[in-house]
Enzyme design. Sequence first.
Site, PDB file in Angstrom:
ATOM      1  N   SER A 194      29.748  -2.462  56.856  1.00  0.00           N
ATOM      2  CA  SER A 194      30.226  -3.406  55.872  1.00  0.00           C
ATOM      3  C   SER A 194      29.880  -4.686  56.199  1.00  0.00           C
ATOM      4  O   SER A 194      28.599  -5.127  56.603  1.00  0.00           O
ATOM      5  CB  SER A 194      31.900  -3.027  55.369  1.00  0.00           C
ATOM      6  OG  SER A 194      32.178  -3.974  54.281  1.00  0.00           O
ATOM      7  N   ASP A 290      27.273   2.191  46.067  1.00  0.00           N
ATOM      8  CA  ASP A 290      28.275   1.810  47.314  1.00  0.00           C
ATOM      9  C   ASP A 290      29.519   1.333  46.456  1.00  0.00           C
ATOM     10  O   ASP A 290      29.493   0.584  45.457  1.00  0.00           O
ATOM     11  CB  ASP A 290      27.558   0.533  47.989  1.00  0.00           C
ATOM     12  CG  ASP A 290      28.490  -0.072  48.954  1.00  0.00           C
ATOM     13  OD1 ASP A 290      29.595  -0.727  48.437  1.00  0.00           O
ATOM     14  OD2 ASP A 290      28.138   0.289  50.151  1.00  0.00           O
ATOM     15  N   HIS A 357      31.767   4.062  51.004  1.00  0.00           N
ATOM     16  CA  HIS A 357      31.434   2.519  51.629  1.00  0.00           C
ATOM     17  C   HIS A 357      31.969   2.931  53.161  1.00  0.00           C
ATOM     18  O   HIS A 357      33.030   3.251  53.472  1.00  0.00           O
ATOM     19  CB  HIS A 357      32.208   1.553  50.975  1.00  0.00           C
ATOM     20  CG  HIS A 357      31.999   0.317  51.586  1.00  0.00           C
ATOM     21  ND1 HIS A 357      30.759  -0.491  51.426  1.00  0.00           N
ATOM     22  CD2 HIS A 357      32.829  -0.805  52.384  1.00  0.00           C
ATOM     23  CE1 HIS A 357      31.004  -1.645  52.003  1.00  0.00           C
ATOM     24  NE2 HIS A 357      32.242  -1.500  52.392  1.00  0.00           N
TER      25      HIS A 357
END
Length: 519
Positions: A194, A290, A357
């Site tokens: 991330s 995502d 994610h």
Amino acid sequence: MKLFGVWVVLAFAFAQLVTAFLDFNETELSFLESLEYGASKINYNPLMVGLTLIHTAGAKGAVCLDGTLPGYHWHRGYGSGANSWLIQLEGGGWCNSIRTCVYRKKTRRGSSTYMEKQIPFTGILSEKAEENPDFFNWNRIKLRYCDGASFTGDSENKAAQLQFRGQRIWLAAMEDLMSKGMRYANQALLSGCSAGGLAAILHCDEFRNLFPRTTRVKCLADAGLFLDTVDVSGGRTLRSMYSGVVGLQGVQHNLPRICTNHLDPTSCFFPQNLISNIQTPLFILNAAYDSWQIQSSIAPPSADPHGYWHDCRLNHAKCSPSQIRFLQGFRTQMLNAIKGFAMSRRNGLFINSCFAHCQSERQDTWFADDSPEIRNKPIAIAVGDWYFDRAGVKSIDCPLIYLRHVSLPESHKWRGVIGDPHSQITTIIATCAPPFQVNAATFESPDFCVRVQCINGKRQHWHLHRYTLGHTLASSRCLPQVWLPGGVLDLSYTHLLWLPPRHHLCCLCHHQIDRWSLK
């Protein structure tokens, strides 16, 4: 008492606003997604690794937002991995204003005071060969994230007592680890998830330059391909956010000159404008849909005041056809962004058609019996094949096509099949969906996918199946047969151009199931 009640209401409203903002800024799974993709069911007793503070960082001004020392978690390598080093950069959103950074400095994302003293090492950080086949015995480090600008800022705000020192934290951590043996590494991998995945991209070439040319050095960005895209209101939510981060934290001074020489600093915080110029081999692992970008960048509540996207953003099964088309456009933009990057033989790709994610730190997505695969290769094997040059990896999954949800009436429910050639089990239960037709003209791509769900009272199996547009199979009233031995889809593809009217798509399972559906 009435005045007290007013203050209580105001305090509650403020708390709700803060919570809503943090939902945007924390690059973590939503509550609903955490239920769907909950903590790994494989590793019930994960390795717990303690926090090490970097005591030399203070003298360098390399401190968290609140001025406390940064830190990392380190599990030492052994055997063949004793001189191999994996650095995992933690994610966790950004802060783009004094107000949000002041709030952040009272959390683990802005202060080592609030960091967990021990964290579990799973996925790419696991110490078990059966869970992490290529990196299990390496030196594995998770560098904690406490600056709010993907380890790139370098400024301060004395009035608010905020230190924006992400770049210094990065440098201090690398210097500390080099002094503890990383300088002797024969191979090293910089990875991140991330906001940490973005940081791995931004610092990839810097990491390469720490080592002699004889050291194998590569980078892995997991869920770090944040796109400069239009949200559902026509605005640019993430660009606005990044503009605040870059301006507030002095990020512009630490961005690649090859980008800032021709683009504004905010544009150079977006990976799509950086990846083609990175000289170090880089692997991009990303979900084509995502979940964080959908929930917080494409369809955040601020861009959807009437709540049209509320259900879809939290549960993709509730998306309308027009919303699916919008999400397919996002996937197309992602693929366009990596075209130049993908041309280099040294780079790797794994873009799967999941709503997820961060897939490298989770055991169930990194390497497990039912982890995501593209062409029968799970993420861990794909990354290992690329890192060790066992194979080139440029894996892009076909897009998901949502056909319809099926609840079977009794008349369609059961049909026995004897002698399954794909399994030692001789009796299978098959159920067929009500008739529908799939036309080739429906699809922009020569490939499309169907997600098949077989459900019984105890188990649910979700599997992605690739179909290649080819010839019509008209020899049966039930086309095609999608075999699910043991609940695991094992056919590589089925040729399909269209299903004639009144034909069925069949799902064959070993278990007597309550229902099945196409997503």
